[in-house]
Motif scaffolding. Structure first.
Motif, PDB file in Angstrom:
ATOM      1  N   PHE A 206      21.361  57.831 -66.631  1.00 24.53           N
ATOM      2  CA  PHE A 206      22.016  57.259 -67.807  1.00 24.53           C
ATOM      3  C   PHE A 206      23.296  56.543 -67.392  1.00 24.53           C
ATOM      4  N   ARG A 207      23.453  55.334 -67.834  1.00 27.31           N
ATOM      5  CA  ARG A 207      24.687  54.591 -67.527  1.00 27.31           C
ATOM      6  C   ARG A 207      25.115  53.840 -68.775  1.00 27.31           C
ATOM      7  N   ALA A 208      26.333  54.093 -69.178  1.00 26.96           N
ATOM      8  CA  ALA A 208      26.844  53.442 -70.391  1.00 26.96           C
ATOM      9  C   ALA A 208      27.274  52.019 -70.041  1.00 26.96           C
ATOM     10  N   GLU A 209      26.299  51.185 -69.704  1.00 28.69           N
ATOM     11  CA  GLU A 209      26.569  49.799 -69.300  1.00 28.69           C
ATOM     12  C   GLU A 209      26.860  48.987 -70.558  1.00 28.69           C
ATOM     13  N   LYS A 210      28.053  48.445 -70.645  1.00 31.50           N
ATOM     14  CA  LYS A 210      28.389  47.687 -71.852  1.00 31.50           C
ATOM     15  C   LYS A 210      28.005  46.221 -71.710  1.00 31.50           C
ATOM     16  N   THR A 214      20.269  41.065 -67.773  1.00 29.77           N
ATOM     17  CA  THR A 214      18.807  41.228 -67.836  1.00 29.77           C
ATOM     18  C   THR A 214      18.335  42.262 -66.829  1.00 29.77           C
ATOM     19  N   ARG A 215      19.256  42.988 -66.200  1.00 35.63           N
ATOM     20  CA  ARG A 215      18.819  43.984 -65.215  1.00 35.63           C
ATOM     21  C   ARG A 215      19.450  45.369 -65.386  1.00 35.63           C
ATOM     22  N   HIS A 216      20.131  45.578 -66.512  1.00 33.87           N
ATOM     23  CA  HIS A 216      20.702  46.902 -66.773  1.00 33.87           C
ATOM     24  C   HIS A 216      20.153  47.507 -68.059  1.00 33.87           C
ATOM     25  N   LEU A 217      19.726  48.750 -67.965  1.00 38.97           N
ATOM     26  CA  LEU A 217      19.392  49.561 -69.136  1.00 38.97           C
ATOM     27  C   LEU A 217      20.440  50.668 -69.200  1.00 38.97           C
ATOM     28  N   THR A 218      20.557  51.331 -70.336  1.00 39.18           N
ATOM     29  CA  THR A 218      21.468  52.480 -70.365  1.00 39.18           C
ATOM     30  C   THR A 218      20.728  53.762 -69.970  1.00 39.18           C
ATOM     31  N   GLU A 219      19.401  53.740 -70.089  1.00 37.07           N
ATOM     32  CA  GLU A 219      18.570  54.845 -69.607  1.00 37.07           C
ATOM     33  C   GLU A 219      17.471  54.234 -68.752  1.00 37.07           C
ATOM     34  N   TYR A 220      17.401  54.635 -67.491  1.00 38.04           N
ATOM     35  CA  TYR A 220      16.341  54.090 -66.642  1.00 38.04           C
ATOM     36  C   TYR A 220      15.759  55.191 -65.774  1.00 38.04           C
ATOM     37  N   TRP A 221      14.595  54.921 -65.200  1.00 37.38           N
ATOM     38  CA  TRP A 221      13.933  55.915 -64.337  1.00 37.38           C
ATOM     39  C   TRP A 221      14.355  55.658 -62.905  1.00 37.38           C
ATOM     40  N   HIS A 222      14.824  56.723 -62.303  1.00 37.99           N
ATOM     41  CA  HIS A 222      15.485  56.635 -61.015  1.00 37.99           C
ATOM     42  C   HIS A 222      14.668  57.422 -60.005  1.00 37.99           C
ATOM     43  N   LEU A 223      14.197  56.740 -58.981  1.00 44.46           N
ATOM     44  CA  LEU A 223      13.505  57.439 -57.894  1.00 44.46           C
ATOM     45  C   LEU A 223      14.529  57.633 -56.785  1.00 44.46           C
ATOM     46  N   GLY A 352      17.417  40.134 -56.418  1.00 40.29           N
ATOM     47  CA  GLY A 352      18.597  41.006 -56.370  1.00 40.29           C
ATOM     48  C   GLY A 352      18.274  42.479 -56.194  1.00 40.29           C
ATOM     49  N   GLU A 353      19.296  43.327 -56.431  1.00 35.46           N
ATOM     50  CA  GLU A 353      19.254  44.730 -56.000  1.00 35.46           C
ATOM     51  C   GLU A 353      18.156  45.568 -56.661  1.00 35.46           C
ATOM     52  N   ILE A 354      17.423  46.283 -55.807  1.00 35.22           N
ATOM     53  CA  ILE A 354      16.481  47.285 -56.322  1.00 35.22           C
ATOM     54  C   ILE A 354      16.807  48.691 -55.809  1.00 35.22           C
ATOM     55  N   ILE A 355      17.557  48.775 -54.700  1.00 36.28           N
ATOM     56  CA  ILE A 355      17.895  50.091 -54.136  1.00 36.28           C
ATOM     57  C   ILE A 355      19.344  50.085 -53.652  1.00 36.28           C
ATOM     58  N   GLY A 356      20.025  51.217 -53.847  1.00 36.09           N
ATOM     59  CA  GLY A 356      21.300  51.462 -53.180  1.00 36.09           C
ATOM     60  C   GLY A 356      21.127  52.715 -52.336  1.00 36.09           C
ATOM     61  N   GLY A 357      21.523  52.625 -51.050  1.00 35.78           N
ATOM     62  CA  GLY A 357      21.337  53.796 -50.197  1.00 35.78           C
ATOM     63  C   GLY A 357      22.434  53.913 -49.162  1.00 35.78           C
ATOM     64  N   PHE A 398      18.687  57.490 -50.859  1.00 36.37           N
ATOM     65  CA  PHE A 398      18.811  56.269 -51.655  1.00 36.37           C
ATOM     66  C   PHE A 398      18.354  56.488 -53.083  1.00 36.37           C
ATOM     67  N   GLY A 399      18.686  55.530 -53.931  1.00 39.11           N
ATOM     68  CA  GLY A 399      18.216  55.543 -55.319  1.00 39.11           C
ATOM     69  C   GLY A 399      17.557  54.203 -55.631  1.00 39.11           C
ATOM     70  N   LEU A 400      16.348  54.272 -56.161  1.00 41.54           N
ATOM     71  CA  LEU A 400      15.599  53.054 -56.504  1.00 41.54           C
ATOM     72  C   LEU A 400      15.423  53.007 -58.022  1.00 41.54           C
ATOM     73  N   GLY A 401      15.735  51.872 -58.610  1.00 38.41           N
ATOM     74  CA  GLY A 401      15.533  51.703 -60.045  1.00 38.41           C
ATOM     75  C   GLY A 401      14.081  51.322 -60.307  1.00 38.41           C
ATOM     76  N   VAL A 402      13.326  52.238 -60.910  1.00 34.93           N
ATOM     77  CA  VAL A 402      11.884  51.987 -61.091  1.00 34.93           C
ATOM     78  C   VAL A 402      11.660  50.719 -61.922  1.00 34.93           C
ATOM     79  N   GLU A 403      12.447  50.544 -62.974  1.00 37.14           N
ATOM     80  CA  GLU A 403      12.251  49.352 -63.823  1.00 37.14           C
ATOM     81  C   GLU A 403      12.654  48.068 -63.100  1.00 37.14           C
ATOM     82  N   ARG A 404      13.629  48.170 -62.184  1.00 34.66           N
ATOM     83  CA  ARG A 404      13.971  46.972 -61.390  1.00 34.66           C
ATOM     84  C   ARG A 404      12.760  46.554 -60.550  1.00 34.66           C
ATOM     85  N   VAL A 405      12.107  47.538 -59.954  1.00 32.18           N
ATOM     86  CA  VAL A 405      10.947  47.229 -59.101  1.00 32.18           C
ATOM     87  C   VAL A 405       9.799  46.670 -59.953  1.00 32.18           C
TER      88      VAL A 405
HETATM   89  P1  ATP Z   1      24.195  47.334 -60.073  1.00 32.12           P
HETATM   90  O1  ATP Z   1      25.221  46.790 -59.128  1.00 32.12           O
HETATM   91  O2  ATP Z   1      23.020  46.443 -60.223  1.00 32.12           O
HETATM   92  O3  ATP Z   1      24.794  47.809 -61.359  1.00 32.12           O
HETATM   93  P2  ATP Z   1      24.516  49.886 -58.898  1.00 32.12           P
HETATM   94  O4  ATP Z   1      25.215  49.567 -57.640  1.00 32.12           O
HETATM   95  O5  ATP Z   1      25.287  50.406 -60.043  1.00 32.12           O
HETATM   96  O6  ATP Z   1      23.629  48.628 -59.371  1.00 32.12           O
HETATM   97  P3  ATP Z   1      23.332  52.304 -57.852  1.00 32.12           P
HETATM   98  O7  ATP Z   1      24.395  53.129 -58.463  1.00 32.12           O
HETATM   99  O8  ATP Z   1      23.297  52.163 -56.379  1.00 32.12           O
HETATM  100  O9  ATP Z   1      23.305  50.874 -58.548  1.00 32.12           O
HETATM  101  O10 ATP Z   1      21.925  52.851 -58.393  1.00 32.12           O
HETATM  102  C1  ATP Z   1      20.745  52.846 -57.613  1.00 32.12           C
HETATM  103  C2  ATP Z   1      19.691  51.911 -58.200  1.00 32.12           C
HETATM  104  O11 ATP Z   1      19.459  52.200 -59.569  1.00 32.12           O
HETATM  105  C3  ATP Z   1      20.060  50.440 -58.183  1.00 32.12           C
HETATM  106  O12 ATP Z   1      19.767  49.851 -56.953  1.00 32.12           O
HETATM  107  C4  ATP Z   1      19.182  49.873 -59.287  1.00 32.12           C
HETATM  108  O13 ATP Z   1      17.881  49.639 -58.794  1.00 32.12           O
HETATM  109  C5  ATP Z   1      19.112  51.009 -60.282  1.00 32.12           C
HETATM  110  N1  ATP Z   1      20.050  50.832 -61.384  1.00 32.12           N
HETATM  111  C6  ATP Z   1      21.386  51.011 -61.404  1.00 32.12           C
HETATM  112  N2  ATP Z   1      21.903  50.821 -62.622  1.00 32.12           N
HETATM  113  C7  ATP Z   1      20.855  50.512 -63.423  1.00 32.12           C
HETATM  114  C8  ATP Z   1      20.733  50.209 -64.806  1.00 32.12           C
HETATM  115  N3  ATP Z   1      21.786  50.234 -65.609  1.00 32.12           N
HETATM  116  N4  ATP Z   1      19.505  49.938 -65.307  1.00 32.12           N
HETATM  117  C9  ATP Z   1      18.425  49.944 -64.503  1.00 32.12           C
HETATM  118  N5  ATP Z   1      18.469  50.226 -63.190  1.00 32.12           N
HETATM  119  C10 ATP Z   1      19.668  50.503 -62.643  1.00 32.12           C
END
Ligand code: ATP
Ligand code: MG
Length: 430
Positions: A206-210, A214-223, A352-357, A398-405
């Motif tokens: 969960f991230r309270a992204e304000k 087109t690539r942020h959700l507030t609830e996403y599936w995280h692998l 763009g970003e799909i994984i941070g590790g 690492f963390g992968l955003g399933v919806e990003r992929v």
């Molecule tokens: P971004 O810079 O795009 O906000 P982040 O650096 O905050 O990403 P991490 O904290 O490293 O991302 O999270 C690991 C992964 O989770 C990201 O690589 C991305 O795939 C996914 N992710 C992060 N925030 C979101 C979000 N708000 N909605 C969907 N997926 C997300």
């Protein structure tokens, strides 16, 4: 006689009566014939209902049937060149199970209306295809992880620590205390490697992204994955194999669905190891060569990530970010102590970003010093610091955003279409 999925009807023998169940996709009648298209999870098929071939009452039911009503149809299959898929079912029995009122979604609806009616819109062929592709991608990951001895674990979603930073936390009342919805399971996975070596979890984050992107959700599936005895380079090897396995799983098991959502699947076939690796410093030089004016230490945002990967056909790891761009728990890189031993994985073609590790810092003193520098309250992290006090080992994850992929694989414009019920700053209904 039990019923057959629509897809199986196309190979049913024409001399046998079969039953199908599903929803009315299209309906049109002309005199004594009703032309229907029946839909289920596996596809669509044309059904003709002719007066005289079935009891009058059932013919009348077919004549009055509305789009999205659920029905059971009995009949036989015949070749028909004009029908989708080359076959049609001629009905000898027709029952309406649940009649539909006038369906609120017709062609060419506004995005807002579709989002308000998401619970109905998920019946559409595109949405159905995306959900199947997502399932195939997740199954591809799970299969790979199982083959490679990773144990799936179930970390908590209610927590007291603020893993990725305080500004995007959802805070809630936990009885008489404050707690947060998890932004990442990472720290719990780090605790679990001490008993299981190699672990992963698939949970909502969960991230309270304000900001509306087109690539942020507030609830996403995280692998998320964590592995003992592996440095950040070994961690990248794992990522490129697992991501490739996800794409391969989709190509193998959801090829027809891919054809519904994208024109060209060839670019996906190029997603195989090795992926490209560049350092942050090289990336900054490349960008400045293209006219950017980035100082060393600036974070890379969406436009920079797009520029870096626009011409690429395989994903790109950007390694060794400056410490000021990343979180305190990452390991300082011994070869360049201004940076962390970390990598973000960027999907190609400007995605763009799909994984941070990263490799994780194991030095207790360095961790504590960094937390103090950044004014991070130590108390909620005492348990995490214990992991460095009792038999710490080098480890990475690492963390992968399933919806990003899924967005990348399907070529979607907006991440909200990679999840059936999207949560964004402006939407938490339905
Ligand atoms: P971004 O810079 O795009 O906000 P982040 O650096 O905050 O990403 P991490 O904290 O490293 O991302 O999270 C690991 C992964 O989770 C990201 O690589 C991305 O795939 C996914 N992710 C992060 N925030 C979101 C979000 N708000 N909605 C969907 N997926 C997300
Ligand atoms: Mg973020």
């Amino acid at each position: 006689m039990s019923y057959l999925p629509v897809k199986r009807l196309f190979s049913a023998p024409s001399d046998e009566e079969v039953e199908a169940r599903g929803w009315i996709y299209r309906a049109r009648s002309s005199g004594a014939i009703v032309f229907l298209v029946l839909r289920d999870s596996t596809g669509i098929i044309q059904v003709t209902v002719k007066k005289g071939n079935l009891p009058d009452q059932e013919f009348e039911a077919a004549r009055g049937v509305t789009v999205e009503s659920s029905v059971m149809v009995r009949g036989r299959l015949f070749d028909d060149k004009r029908a989708p898929g080359g076959k049609e079912m001629r009905a000898s029995g027709f029952t309406v199970v649940g009649s539909a009122q006038t369906f609120p979604i017709t062609e060419y609806q506004s995005e807002e209306l579709l989002l308000d009616h998401r619970h109905l819109w998920i019946r559409s062929r595109e949405q159905t295809a995306v959900m199947k592709i997502k399932a195939a991608a997740m199954a591809g990951a799970r299969d790979w992880l199982k083959e490679n001895d990773f144990t799936e674990v179930t970390p908590p979603v209610l927590t007291t620590n603020a893993c990725e930073g305080g500004t995007t936390l959802f805070k809630l009342k936990y009885f008489d205390r404050d707690a947060y919805l998890s932004q990442s399971a990472q720290m719990y996975l780090e605790a679990l490697i001490f008993s299981l070596d190699r672990v992963y979890s698939i949970t909502p984050s969960f991230r309270a992204e304000k900001s509306r992107t087109t690539r942020h959700l507030t609830e996403y599936w995280h692998l998320e994955l964590e592995e003992a005895w592996v440095d950040y380079r070994g961690n990248m090897d794992i990522q490129e194999q697992m991501v490739s396995a996800m794409v391969e799983g989709v190509l193998k098991n959801a090829g027809e669905e891919l054809a519904v959502v994208r024109k060209d699947i060839e670019p996906l076939k190029a997603i195989v190891p090795p992926f490209k690796r560049v350092t942050y410093s090289q990336a900054v030089d490349m960008l400045n060569g293209q006219g950017y004016e980035l100082g060393w230490g600036c974070d890379l945002g969406a436009p920079e990530e797009r520029a870096l990967t626009a011409e690429e056909t395989v994903p790109v790891f950007v390694t060794n970010y400056p410490k000021e761009c990343k979180a305190f728990y990452m390991k300082e890189d011994a070869d360049d102590p201004r940076t962390y031993a970390c990598a973000d994985l960027l999907a190609p073609s400007g995605f763009g970003e799909i994984i941070g590790g990263s490799e994780r810092e194991t030095d207790l003193n360095k961790l504590v010093a960094r937390m103090q520098e950044q004014d991070i309250c130590m108390e909620p992290y005492e348990w995490y610091l214990d992991l460095r006090r009792y038999g710490s080992v080098p480890h990475s994850g690492f963390g992968l955003g399933v919806e990003r992929v899924v967005k990348f694989i399907c070529g979607l414009e907006h991440i909200r279409d990679a999840v059936p019920f999207p949560r964004t700053v402006s939407r938490v209904y339905p």
